[in-house]
Design an enzyme around this catalytic site. Structure first.
Site, PDB file in Angstrom:
ATOM      1  N   LYS A  93       0.845  -1.200   0.000  1.00 21.85           N
ATOM      2  CA  LYS A  93       0.000   0.000   0.000  1.00 21.85           C
ATOM      3  C   LYS A  93       0.878   1.246   0.000  1.00 21.85           C
ATOM      4  O   LYS A  93       1.592   1.516   0.967  1.00 21.85           O
ATOM      5  CB  LYS A  93      -0.909   0.054   1.232  1.00 21.85           C
ATOM      6  CG  LYS A  93      -1.944   1.155   1.074  1.00 21.85           C
ATOM      7  CD  LYS A  93      -2.574   1.593   2.360  1.00 21.85           C
ATOM      8  CE  LYS A  93      -1.795   2.616   3.111  1.00 21.85           C
ATOM      9  NZ  LYS A  93      -1.630   3.915   2.429  1.00 21.85           N
ATOM     10  N   GLU A 137      10.482   0.662  10.064  1.00 22.91           N
ATOM     11  CA  GLU A 137      11.442   1.739   9.782  1.00 22.91           C
ATOM     12  C   GLU A 137      10.707   3.032  10.092  1.00 22.91           C
ATOM     13  O   GLU A 137       9.815   3.429   9.346  1.00 22.91           O
ATOM     14  CB  GLU A 137      11.837   1.727   8.293  1.00 22.91           C
ATOM     15  CG  GLU A 137      12.458   0.446   7.817  1.00 22.91           C
ATOM     16  CD  GLU A 137      13.961   0.397   8.054  1.00 22.91           C
ATOM     17  OE1 GLU A 137      14.512   1.363   8.623  1.00 22.91           O
ATOM     18  OE2 GLU A 137      14.574  -0.611   7.680  1.00 22.91           O
TER      19      GLU A 137
HETATM   20  P1  NAD Z   1       2.509   7.766   8.442  1.00 18.93           P
HETATM   21  O1  NAD Z   1       2.918   6.834   9.504  1.00 18.93           O
HETATM   22  O2  NAD Z   1       1.407   8.711   8.723  1.00 18.93           O
HETATM   23  O3  NAD Z   1       2.067   6.967   7.143  1.00 18.93           O
HETATM   24  C1  NAD Z   1       2.888   5.984   6.568  1.00 18.93           C
HETATM   25  C2  NAD Z   1       2.012   4.996   5.855  1.00 18.93           C
HETATM   26  O4  NAD Z   1       1.223   4.296   6.813  1.00 18.93           O
HETATM   27  C3  NAD Z   1       1.023   5.609   4.863  1.00 18.93           C
HETATM   28  O5  NAD Z   1       0.941   4.752   3.749  1.00 18.93           O
HETATM   29  C4  NAD Z   1      -0.288   5.601   5.648  1.00 18.93           C
HETATM   30  O6  NAD Z   1      -1.426   5.567   4.836  1.00 18.93           O
HETATM   31  C5  NAD Z   1      -0.153   4.333   6.450  1.00 18.93           C
HETATM   32  N1  NAD Z   1      -0.940   4.271   7.688  1.00 18.93           N
HETATM   33  C6  NAD Z   1      -1.433   5.283   8.428  1.00 18.93           C
HETATM   34  N2  NAD Z   1      -2.092   4.800   9.502  1.00 18.93           N
HETATM   35  C7  NAD Z   1      -1.992   3.442   9.437  1.00 18.93           C
HETATM   36  C8  NAD Z   1      -2.443   2.374  10.272  1.00 18.93           C
HETATM   37  N3  NAD Z   1      -3.127   2.603  11.396  1.00 18.93           N
HETATM   38  N4  NAD Z   1      -2.136   1.103   9.913  1.00 18.93           N
HETATM   39  C9  NAD Z   1      -1.426   0.861   8.797  1.00 18.93           C
HETATM   40  N5  NAD Z   1      -0.989   1.820   7.979  1.00 18.93           N
HETATM   41  C10 NAD Z   1      -1.260   3.098   8.289  1.00 18.93           C
HETATM   42  O7  NAD Z   1       3.831   8.499   8.012  1.00 18.93           O
HETATM   43  P2  NAD Z   1       4.025   9.559   6.866  1.00 18.93           P
HETATM   44  O8  NAD Z   1       3.640  10.882   7.412  1.00 18.93           O
HETATM   45  O9  NAD Z   1       3.427   9.101   5.605  1.00 18.93           O
HETATM   46  O10 NAD Z   1       5.612   9.468   6.635  1.00 18.93           O
HETATM   47  C11 NAD Z   1       6.493  10.180   7.365  1.00 18.93           C
HETATM   48  C12 NAD Z   1       7.138   9.311   8.417  1.00 18.93           C
HETATM   49  O11 NAD Z   1       7.806   8.208   7.833  1.00 18.93           O
HETATM   50  C13 NAD Z   1       8.203  10.079   9.159  1.00 18.93           C
HETATM   51  O12 NAD Z   1       8.046   9.897  10.540  1.00 18.93           O
HETATM   52  C14 NAD Z   1       9.493   9.458   8.667  1.00 18.93           C
HETATM   53  O13 NAD Z   1      10.551   9.558   9.543  1.00 18.93           O
HETATM   54  C15 NAD Z   1       9.108   8.072   8.397  1.00 18.93           C
HETATM   55  N6  NAD Z   1      10.028   7.444   7.448  1.00 18.93           N
HETATM   56  C16 NAD Z   1      10.917   6.515   7.914  1.00 18.93           C
HETATM   57  C17 NAD Z   1      11.827   5.911   7.065  1.00 18.93           C
HETATM   58  C18 NAD Z   1      12.800   4.895   7.565  1.00 18.93           C
HETATM   59  O14 NAD Z   1      13.367   4.171   6.758  1.00 18.93           O
HETATM   60  N7  NAD Z   1      13.025   4.800   8.853  1.00 18.93           N
HETATM   61  C19 NAD Z   1      11.816   6.233   5.710  1.00 18.93           C
HETATM   62  C20 NAD Z   1      10.901   7.180   5.256  1.00 18.93           C
HETATM   63  C21 NAD Z   1      10.002   7.776   6.149  1.00 18.93           C
END
Ligand code: NAD
Length: 478
Positions: free
Chosen positions: A184, A258
């Site tokens: 997704k 991650e």
């Molecule tokens: P997010 O956690 O809001 O969303 C990430 C993904 O999870 C999206 O596809 C979203 O639709 C989905 N999601 C949201 N709620 C969910 C749930 N309850 N169950 C399953 N999936 C769900 O994060 P974001 O704002 O999209 O991305 C930014 C974050 O990602 C930052 O905190 C960043 O540090 C992190 N990030 C980490 C890495 C890494 O490798 N450590 C890499 C890139 C981004």
């Protein structure tokens, strides 16, 4: 000082063919969703609607997981590694052939400068598939047991900051090890994942090996909680990661997370200043600072702080902010209105808590989501801008006097994803790197990625590694 005037050098978007609406990709075909309707994806640089994308519901996730299961049991799981490798090489080559189109599509949907999607994201995506294609027939030599087996169906959820690259980090190792996937993408950046679905068709990947379901958090939740999923891989925020860890606990599913970061970029007084300034800029302004491993906390030794800050401000004033498709652009658009709001809220708290804000002089376009490169001085470790992930082009500057103080401040965070060290002394690099609680430590460079190097965090940055030989472990039963 005379400055150069740049003529605009826009990359043409005519190479991409964006459909007005997209279904979901299940069992090798695009199909209409039976769930909760659609959602618009917009170009964050202009706020123009790019396409309507399906919001997959429970029945759609069921169908996708069933297709992945069938493909796993009948085709992909039993297939010889050498044959899986052929498909992965094919995917890698098609990605290279369609690189320009994918780069433009990524910049349109995400807002990142074409210079980055063209020179960083897409080449790394292809490199990732090439790298893991090479492992597919050598898994028994990976040091992970003599008879490595796939796990089954992987449910993968990714964020919006590197949409196609995060897809590659998830899908390439999963397929190399013999798993099938349901992925997704993030709700604000689904288009390159849907283009990848077309690439799977073009590569004649057996149906069901890769399935793409679009939608927001609820679709992600349905996927990770689905009983037919054997392995969950998530990249995103720490809060959602925590919720997923709770949901998966006790189910027997394998999980890698991650999550976020708040990396320290440490500049010692013997560092080559101009090189360090380039590294600081690359560390925090690359991809608008929408980078989990961004060097968002600059720790600079007090004796050189004034010099470094002077040069840094001069350099920041030269950053070109604007049209992501212009090849001169250094800093593109913020990915969404919601993310812009979060950056504004956190930077306002920086001023309220007493830090001093400096913003690079630049003109921002009238439409779209924009935030000028900004730095804060006078930041204390207790300030929110020193503790929380801003995920935008904002640098918090702190100072230190001794190496011990630098290490203490660098480690004073709930996160532990990455860090940077700038010094002329190799022995100091080794001594400091050894004491930093971070999954990746860069020395005299920052934000360098390679498919052969593992990437991942400590503490609230998550667990498990992606990339390299280590990245295979998450997708093999042992
Ligand atoms: P997010 O956690 O809001 O969303 C990430 C993904 O999870 C999206 O596809 C979203 O639709 C989905 N999601 C949201 N709620 C969910 C749930 N309850 N169950 C399953 N999936 C769900 O994060 P974001 O704002 O999209 O991305 C930014 C974050 O990602 C930052 O905190 C960043 O540090 C992190 N990030 C980490 C890495 C890494 O490798 N450590 C890499 C890139 C981004």
């Amino acid at each position: 000082m005379p400055t150069f005037e740049y003529a605009p050098a826009p990359e043409s978007s005519s190479i991409v063919d964006i459909k007005s609406s997209y279904g979901i990709f299940i069992n090798g075909e695009f199909t209409d969703g039976r769930g909760d309707g659609t959602r618009k994806t917009v170009n964050p640089a202009t706020e123009e609607v790019l396409a309507e994308v399906t919001e997959a519901g429970a029945e759609d996730v069921d169908r996708a997981v069933a297709a992945a299961r069938e493909a796993y049991e009948r085709v992909w799981g039993p297939m010889r590694g050498a044959d899986r490798a052929k498909y992965l090489y094919r995917l890698a080559r098609i990605i290279q052939e369609r690189a320009r189109e994918l780069a433009v599509l990524e910049s349109l949907d995400n807002g990142k400068p074409i210079r980055e999607s063209r020179d960083v994201d897409i080449p790394l995506v292809a490199a990732h598939f090439f790298y893991y294609a090479g492992w597919a027939d050598k898994l028994e030599y990976a040091g992970l047991g003599t008879t490595p087996r796939p796990i089954g169906v992987a449910g993968q959820v990714i964020p919006w900051n590197f949409p196609l690259l995060m897809l590659a980090w998830k899908i390439a190792p999963a397929l190399a090890c013999g798993n099938t996937v349901v992925l997704k993408p993030a709700e604000t950046t689904p288009l390159t994942a849907l283009a990848f679905a077309e690439i799977c068709q073009q590569a004649e990947l057996p149906p069901g090996v890769v399935n793409i379901v679009t939608g927001a958090g609820e679709t992600g939740r349905l996927l990770v909680e689905h009983a037919g999923v054997d392995k969950v891989a998530f990249t995103g925020s720490t809060d959602v990661g925590r919720a997923i860890a709770k949901a998966v606990a006790g189910t027997g599913k394998r999980l890698t997370l991650e999550l976020g970061g708040k990396a320290a970029n440490i500049v010692f007084d013997d560092a080559p200043v101009d090189q360090a300034v380039e590294g600081i800029v690359n560390g925090i302004f690359f991809n608008q600072g929408h980078v989990c491993c961004a060097g968002s906390r600059l720790l600079v030794q007090e004796s050189v702080a004034e010099l470094v800050l002077d040069r840094l401000k001069r350099r920041m004033a030269l950053l070109r902010v604007g049209d992501p498709l212009d090849k001169n652009t250094d800093v593109g658009a913020i990915n969404s209105a919601a993310q812009l709001e979060r950056i504004r809220e956190l930077t306002a708290s920086g001023e309220e808590e007493g830090a001093a804000r400096w913003t690079a002089p630049c003109e921002l376009p009238d439409r779209g989501f924009w935030f000028a490169p900004t730095l804060f001085t006078g930041v204390s470790q207790a300030h929110r801008i020193a503790r929380e992930e801003i995920f935008g082009p904002v640098l918090s500057v702190l100072t230190f006097r001794t190496p011990a103080e630098a290490v203490e401040k660098a480690n004073n965070t709930p996160y532990g994803l990455s860090a940077g060290v700038w010094t002329d002394k190799g022995s100091r690099i080794l001594a400091i790197a050894d004491r930093l609680r971070a999954g990746v430590v860069w020395a005299n460079t920052f934000n360098k990625f390679d498919p052969a190097s593992p990437f991942g965090g400590y503490k609230e940055s998550g667990y498990g590694r992606e990339g390299g030989r280590h990245g295979l472990e998450a997708y093999l039963a042992h």
